[in-house]
Motif scaffolding. Sequence first.
Motif, mmCIF file in Angstrom:
data_model
loop_
_atom_site.group_PDB
_atom_site.id
_atom_site.type_symbol
_atom_site.label_atom_id
_atom_site.label_comp_id
_atom_site.label_asym_id
_atom_site.label_seq_id
_atom_site.Cartn_x
_atom_site.Cartn_y
_atom_site.Cartn_z
ATOM 1 N N GLN A 56 48.549 14.530 -28.845
ATOM 2 C CA GLN A 56 48.259 15.956 -29.012
ATOM 3 C C GLN A 56 46.803 16.210 -29.351
ATOM 4 O O GLN A 56 46.464 17.261 -29.883
ATOM 5 N N VAL A 57 45.925 15.249 -29.057
ATOM 6 C CA VAL A 57 44.515 15.404 -29.420
ATOM 7 C C VAL A 57 43.965 16.704 -28.841
ATOM 8 O O VAL A 57 44.177 17.027 -27.670
ATOM 9 N N PHE A 58 43.299 17.488 -29.687
ATOM 10 C CA PHE A 58 42.767 18.768 -29.241
ATOM 11 C C PHE A 58 41.399 19.072 -29.846
ATOM 12 O O PHE A 58 40.429 19.321 -29.122
ATOM 13 N N GLY A 59 41.310 19.017 -31.182
ATOM 14 C CA GLY A 59 40.115 19.459 -31.886
ATOM 15 C C GLY A 59 38.838 18.816 -31.382
ATOM 16 O O GLY A 59 37.851 19.503 -31.082
ATOM 17 N N SER A 60 38.822 17.486 -31.282
ATOM 18 C CA SER A 60 37.593 16.802 -30.875
ATOM 19 C C SER A 60 37.216 17.183 -29.444
ATOM 20 O O SER A 60 36.042 17.384 -29.145
ATOM 21 N N VAL A 61 38.223 17.327 -28.564
ATOM 22 C CA VAL A 61 37.941 17.702 -27.175
ATOM 23 C C VAL A 61 37.414 19.129 -27.105
ATOM 24 O O VAL A 61 36.411 19.408 -26.444
ATOM 25 N N TYR A 62 38.076 20.016 -27.815
ATOM 26 C CA TYR A 62 37.655 21.420 -27.816
ATOM 27 C C TYR A 62 36.202 21.542 -28.258
ATOM 28 O O TYR A 62 35.408 22.243 -27.646
ATOM 29 N N GLN A 116 35.030 20.528 -24.322
ATOM 30 C CA GLN A 116 35.858 21.557 -23.660
ATOM 31 C C GLN A 116 36.500 20.987 -22.388
ATOM 32 O O GLN A 116 36.629 21.675 -21.383
ATOM 33 N N GLY A 117 36.857 19.726 -22.437
ATOM 34 C CA GLY A 117 37.567 19.123 -21.305
ATOM 35 C C GLY A 117 36.658 18.570 -20.218
ATOM 36 O O GLY A 117 37.091 17.844 -19.338
ATOM 37 N N GLY A 118 35.365 18.910 -20.266
ATOM 38 C CA GLY A 118 34.458 18.484 -19.197
ATOM 39 C C GLY A 118 33.746 17.197 -19.520
ATOM 40 O O GLY A 118 34.125 16.548 -20.488
ATOM 41 N N PRO A 119 32.732 16.778 -18.784
ATOM 42 C CA PRO A 119 32.369 17.352 -17.485
ATOM 43 C C PRO A 119 33.333 16.905 -16.372
ATOM 44 O O PRO A 119 33.838 15.794 -16.411
ATOM 45 N N GLN A 120 33.565 17.783 -15.448
ATOM 46 C CA GLN A 120 34.485 17.552 -14.318
ATOM 47 C C GLN A 120 35.861 17.035 -14.761
ATOM 48 O O GLN A 120 36.379 16.088 -14.201
ATOM 49 N N PHE A 121 36.410 17.652 -15.810
ATOM 50 C CA PHE A 121 37.753 17.321 -16.303
ATOM 51 C C PHE A 121 37.872 15.889 -16.824
ATOM 52 O O PHE A 121 38.967 15.389 -17.029
ATOM 53 N N SER A 122 36.721 15.219 -17.054
ATOM 54 C CA SER A 122 36.796 13.816 -17.464
ATOM 55 C C SER A 122 37.334 13.656 -18.881
ATOM 56 O O SER A 122 37.752 12.568 -19.261
ATOM 57 N N THR A 123 37.327 14.733 -19.690
ATOM 58 C CA THR A 123 37.910 14.632 -21.025
ATOM 59 C C THR A 123 39.042 15.641 -21.215
ATOM 60 O O THR A 123 39.439 15.935 -22.337
ATOM 61 N N ASP A 124 39.543 16.183 -20.099
ATOM 62 C CA ASP A 124 40.642 17.141 -20.178
ATOM 63 C C ASP A 124 41.887 16.404 -20.665
ATOM 64 O O ASP A 124 42.363 15.493 -20.001
#
Lengths: 276, 293
Positions: B228-234, B238-246
């Motif tokens: 459920q990782v969210f905070g660090s990505v947000y 923000q999931g980028g670049p090119q969805f590589s951390t989505d």
Amino acid sequence: MSSTERRARHAGATVALVAWAALSVFPLYWMLLTAFSPQADTVAFPPHFFPRRLTLDNFAWLFSHAAIGRWFVNSLAVAASVTAGSLLINAMAGYAFAKMRFPHRELVFWMLLSLLMVPEIVMLIPLYVVVNDLWLSDTFFVLIVPFLASVWGIFLIKQFLQTLPDALLEAARIDGASEWLIFRKIVLPLAKPVLGALGTFTFVGQWNSLLWWLLFTSSAEMRNVQVGLASLRFQYATLYGPLMAGALLAAIPMIVVFFAFQRSLVRGLTIGALKG
Amino acid sequence: MSSVRLPMRRAAIAWLFLAPALLIIAAFNLYPLAYAFVLSFQHYSISGTSWVGLENYRRVLADPIVHRAFANTLEYTAVVVTGGIAISLSLALLLHGRSSAWQTTFKALYYLPAQIGAVVSAVIWVYIFAPVDGLLNHILAALHLPQPLWLANSHTALPAIIATALIGGHGAAVILYLAALSGIPQSYYESARLDGVGAWTQFWRITFPLLRPTTVYVLIIGVIGSFQVFGSVYLMTQGGPQFSTDTVVYDIYDAFFKRGQVGSACAEAFLLGLIIVAVSLLQYRTLATDVEY
């Protein structure tokens, strides 16, 4: 193993322990240093690892550009109300599961426990829809009430109360004490260790809450410290001095709680894991 | 009169004690859970809601971005959880047997990075990873090494986020492992030593098996959290670049909050829930055994 070899191993272990501690605490030091450094020093090459000039400019900038005081009040108010309210409600439920007999007790308990596996995001979307329909978005209600009971909290308290001898409660029951009186005068005082642990975890979790506030608050005045800090990070991406000052302010309550309630935190961890 | 309470009355009192908690959990956990299930079969919009059967699930399962999000999440979870167990167990073994002042100090130092919260920690790492002004690239520049863009490069962004998770936040697991280690009787090791068993074999034959309940606990809690990782990505990408951390939860947040796709977001959330339940049960059934000593 010879004694020199043993000493060498001991020294190696010490080096590894210290090195990892340094690595994991270094970001905190870097935040602290940057928060009190002038902007020019925060981007200087080569970097300064020790303070040269100290300044409070970053904090002044922060207070004049962001409603940081209001965010603190919001965070504190919600974290404190949730902690107090949920301790009472979870303790009541935990007591019932630990020491009262009623039909389907185990079934209800296991159904609750299985909720621990459901990701938070599953419940957030429909709640968002309902909350918006009821005009409850941006209110303290939606930030506090859903957290006044928690499966994890009930579980922790039940685990702890189960270890209390039944004889203690039976004696009070025979003397004619009501369950509410027993709960207030016997159970709650005896449950202090677990309540302290759970209270600490709840407060920390609430203070660090991000996703919920991100979804359910929209005005700048209703942000908590975390959402506020996140908004600064996107608005002023390279103003590292003020950002680190904000991060430091957000971290201070957690560091204080950590040192004040360290023993409670450790106890909470072990109650949850070892007796589970 | 009340000395021997009737079972019926006793049960009624029990339900009264449970009522506040059960009502809140029903309203804010069970009801949303059921509603999410319904929404996942609907096309939801302000103008009107219609049943679409399995359409949302079909769309989510066919979406390459969703595939990417699940793959990223699996990679994140696999590395962070197994790496975390290796690190925390190593630290606990090194600390075990040291004086209690040592143990208390180091437990605190390992715990602090998690205590300060995902947002604070991510904001600091954004600064350290900054391409031009960041500390990491300043150090690399001083060493005449190449300076990647870190969070702005699709090859390094996910590893960078994983590294931040690995560096901070082993305090809880170290504390649990230390508690479990102190429960293993010394006599086991003494008899092993008398038989001439080396330290490495002692670890794999005695220590590791006896630590199993702790490992299973750390593993299950770690997997549920990491999925459920969210905070660090947000905060960091923000999931980028090119969805590589989505990641999955970020993708659901994005689908729901930014693109307004309620049905698909619910379907994706349910798929995540199914995976978490399946993995948790699998781990529990294959790894959990009652160890007593």
